[in-house]
Design an enzyme around this catalytic site. Sequence first.
Site, mmCIF file in Angstrom:
data_model
loop_
_atom_site.group_PDB
_atom_site.id
_atom_site.type_symbol
_atom_site.label_atom_id
_atom_site.label_comp_id
_atom_site.label_asym_id
_atom_site.label_seq_id
_atom_site.Cartn_x
_atom_site.Cartn_y
_atom_site.Cartn_z
ATOM 1 C CD1 TRP A 1 -9.229 -41.343 15.735
ATOM 2 C CD2 TRP A 1 -9.169 -40.786 17.789
ATOM 3 N NE1 TRP A 1 -10.232 -40.578 16.034
ATOM 4 C CE2 TRP A 1 -10.280 -40.148 17.170
ATOM 5 C CE3 TRP A 1 -9.077 -40.509 19.263
ATOM 6 C CZ2 TRP A 1 -11.216 -39.227 17.714
ATOM 7 C CZ3 TRP A 1 -10.028 -39.626 19.664
ATOM 8 C CH2 TRP A 1 -11.045 -39.115 19.055
ATOM 9 C CG HIS A 2 -6.202 -40.033 22.159
ATOM 10 N ND1 HIS A 2 -6.720 -41.285 21.709
ATOM 11 C CD2 HIS A 2 -7.536 -39.615 22.526
ATOM 12 C CE1 HIS A 2 -7.982 -41.838 22.271
ATOM 13 N NE2 HIS A 2 -8.290 -40.608 22.873
ATOM 14 N N GLY A 3 -3.335 -38.600 18.816
ATOM 15 C CA GLY A 3 -2.034 -37.815 18.300
ATOM 16 C C GLY A 3 -0.852 -38.748 18.149
ATOM 17 C CB THR B 1 -7.344 -46.829 20.490
ATOM 18 O OG1 THR B 1 -8.173 -48.149 19.878
ATOM 19 C CG2 THR B 1 -8.009 -45.846 21.640
ATOM 20 C CG PHE C 1 -7.700 -35.978 21.217
ATOM 21 C CD1 PHE C 1 -6.427 -35.924 21.145
ATOM 22 C CD2 PHE C 1 -8.472 -35.469 22.369
ATOM 23 C CE1 PHE C 1 -5.584 -35.776 22.212
ATOM 24 C CE2 PHE C 1 -7.476 -35.434 23.341
ATOM 25 C CZ PHE C 1 -6.347 -35.800 23.569
#
Lengths: 370, 447
Positions: B298-300, B295, B447
Site C-alpha cells: 500500500w505504501h508503494g 499493507t 503514499f
Amino acid sequence: MKNIKLIIVAAVFFLISAACWLTPDKEFSQSERRPLAQKPEINIQNLLSGQLESDAEKYTADQFPLREQLRSLKALTEYGLFMKKDNNDIYIQDSHAAKILYPYSEKSVSNATSIFGEIYESFIQDTDSAGNGRIFVSVIPDKGYYLAEEKGCPHIDYDKLFAQVIEEMDYARYIDLTGTLEADSYYRTDLHWRQEKILPAAEALGRAMGLELAGLDDLRQITATDSFAGVYKGQSGLPLKAEPLIYLTDDMIEGCKTFNYETNQEGKVYDLEKLSGRDPYDVFVSGASALITIENPEAAKKTDRELIIFRDSFGSSLAPLLLSDYAKITLVDLRYIKPSYLNQFIDFEGQDILFIYGTTLLNDSYTIKR
Amino acid sequence: MIFSSIPFLYYFLPAVILLYFIVPKKMANSVLLLASLFFYGYGEPKMLPVMIMTIIAAWSLGLAIPKHKNCFYLSAAICLGLLVWFKGGFAGNALPAGISFYTFQILSYTIDLRREHIKPQKSLRDFAMYVSLFPQLIAGPIVVYSTVEDSLDPLKRKTTAEDLYEGSCRFVFGLAKKVLLANNLGQFVSIFQNTAADDRSVVFYWAYALAFSMQIYFDFSGYSDMAIGLGRIFGFSFPENFNYPFISKSITEFWRRWHMTLGGWFREYVYIPLGGNRVSRGRWIFNIFVVWALTGLWHGVQWTFLTWGLYFGILLMAEKLWLGRLLDKLPTWAQHLYTVILVVFSMVLFNADTIGDAAACIGAMLGLAGLGTGTGIPFAGALGSYYIKSFGTLFVVSIVASTPICRKLSQFKYANELKPVLVIVLLLLVTAYLVDGSYNPFLYFRF
C-alpha cells in the site's frame, strides 16, 4: 468561557491572515542581502509545472508581515528553547557569527583551479608574468578556520584544500595567510575580513610578491559607519549587535581613480554612496563587479608596474592596501565575466598576477563562469 | 497545497472557513467541494482529472451496485487498477498525491454497498466531497464512508462553538508537531544522509534511525491531528489515527496504536473476509501474510515496502504463537525496549531505497559495518557528536511529546485557561519557522 477562548484564538488567526493580505510587498531584504520573491505569475503553464505552488510558497514567506521579527523569533527558539548549536548553519563562537563550511568539496576546488588553469594557459603562460615568476595564489580562510574547532562544529579539511590548490596551480607561487589572521580579523556579523585588521596579511603578500608597501602603517582609519550589520546577522536571524565599518586611506589612495566596466563609470577607491546601498561592504571599490581598474597617478610617477587580481569580494578591501606599488590594479571577478572575454578588456603583457579567493567560494565554486 | 505552508494557513484556510460559515447551510458542501478541488488542483493540477474521473466512475457504478452486483467488480477494478498503475510505476514517476488514501475510501464505500451495509449516495456533489474533502484527502486518516454518511448531509451536520475551538486547538497542535518537531528532526536526518560515509559512526547511525522514526511519527500523526481538527471545524468527526505508539510493549500493541485507520481498513475489508483467525492455522498464517504484504505494498510497489510489511507480519505472528508469552514474562522496560528497537529497525527499512541499503544501515547500527574488510566505522565521531548535542534537546522534547505526558499535563488545574495562550504561542512559533524555513512536504504525501 469557551466562546471567549475561541474568540481570542480566532481573532489572532484572522488578524495574521488579514495582515498577510494587506501588507505591501517589499523588494529587498537588507539583512539577508537578497531580493525578495515577488508576486508569482499566474498562468496555466506555471500551474501545470508546479512552479506556481513553489513560487507562491516563496512569495508568501518572503512578504510575510513582521518577517524579520519572526525570523528572529525562530532563531531565538532554535538557540534558546531547542538549544541548537547553530541556526541555518550559522553558529556563534567568541561573539562571532560564523557559517559551517562542510563538507569539503574536492570537485568544487578542482572546478575553480581548472578555470584558473585555462586562464593561465590562454592569456598568461606566454607572457613575462610567467617568465619572471610573477604569478601568485593565495587562499583566504573563512572564519571557521579559527572558530570551528573551538566550537566543536564540523568544518572542511583546510590543509587538504590548501594542498590541493598548491598542487593544481603549480604555475603560481602560493602565499599562506593563515598565520596573519585570527577570528577578530573578520567582522563579527559578516563573512568578510576587516580592512583595518588585515595589514599583516597584506604585508605577507607584499613580502612574497616583493612589494615595498610604503606607508601601509600610516594609513588613516576612517569609520564609514557605526552600524554595519553583516550578512550573517541576516542569515542567522539573531538580533546581533551592529559594528563599525572602517576603511584605511591616505592621500595616494584618495588620488586614485577607478573605472567600472560594468557601469562604465569612473569613481573613487572608496564608494561612500554604497553605505546606504544594499551591502555597506560595497564601500570597498564599489563591491562585486566583473571588471574594475584602479589607476594610481602617484605611483605611476615612479613605476609602470601593474597587478591583475582574480578575486572574490575579499579582494575589494585588500586591493587598496597593495596600491602603493602599482600604477594600475585590475580587479577581475570571474563570477560576473567569462574568461574568454578577458582579452577584450585586458592586455596581458607581463603584469603581476594574483589569484586570491576565500575558502567559502572555492568550496562552492560553481558561480565562477567558465 | 500542504497544511504547513503559509498559502494554506493564512490565505486558503481563512477564506474557506469564512465562506463556509457565511453561505446558506445547503451550500456548505458546494463550498467544501470547490475548496477541496482547488486544494488538490493547486498542488497536483495534472492529477486532478484522475481523481475526478475516479470519483465519477465510483459514484455512477455505486448507484448501480444494489441492483447489479457485478458493477462492484468494475468499480473495484477501476480503483485498484489506477492504484496499481500509478504505484507500480507504470505511469513513470507520476503519482497522484493521496491516491492510496482516497482509493481506500472509495473502496470502503463500494464494498459496503455490495454488502448492503449502506445505501448509495445519490448526490454526486456529496460523494465527491466525501472523497476529496481537503482536511484528510492527502494523508488520511482513512475515513470509512459509513462513519461519515450522516455528516455528508449539510443540514444534519453541526459545528458548535466548542467544535470550532477544540478543532482549532487540535489543528494547531498538529501543525506544531509537524513544523517544530518533524521538520526539525528531518533536518537531522538530512544532515546524516548528506554526511560522507567516512564521517559516520555507530552512534550517529542510531541517532539517525531514532530521529527518522520520530520524524515520521510526528509528521504523520501531526497531519492526522490537523485533519481531525479541521474536520471538527467543518462538523465532521474523523477517527483517531495514532495513540502514542511508542509506548507500546509489543509489536501487536504498536499496530493497535499506529496508523489505526489503515490497520482497521485491512482488518475489515481483507483480513476478516479472508476468514481472519477462525480458520486452520495454515490458512490463518496465509491470511496474516496477505494482509501484511498488502499493507507494505500500500505504501508503494517496492521490495523495501513489501519486506517492511512482511517483517511486521512475521513479528506479529511470532508474538501470537510464542513470543508474546515470553514477552509477558519480561520486565516492562524490556518490553518497551524490544518494541522500540524493532520499530526503529523497521523505519530504517521504510526509509531505505533498497533492502541492501537498509541492511547496511542496520549492520552499521550493530557495529558490523565493513566486517571482514577492516573498513569498520568508529563507535562515536566528532561530527555525529556535534549534531547529536545540537539536536539533543529536540530529541528529548520529541521523546516526551511521543508519550501521554502532555495529555496528563492538560489535566492540571489551570491547563484549560492556559490552552489558548499555548495555542497562540505555538501558532506564532510555527509561523516563524514557516517564514524562515524551506519547503517541507509531508512524508505521507508519497503514499
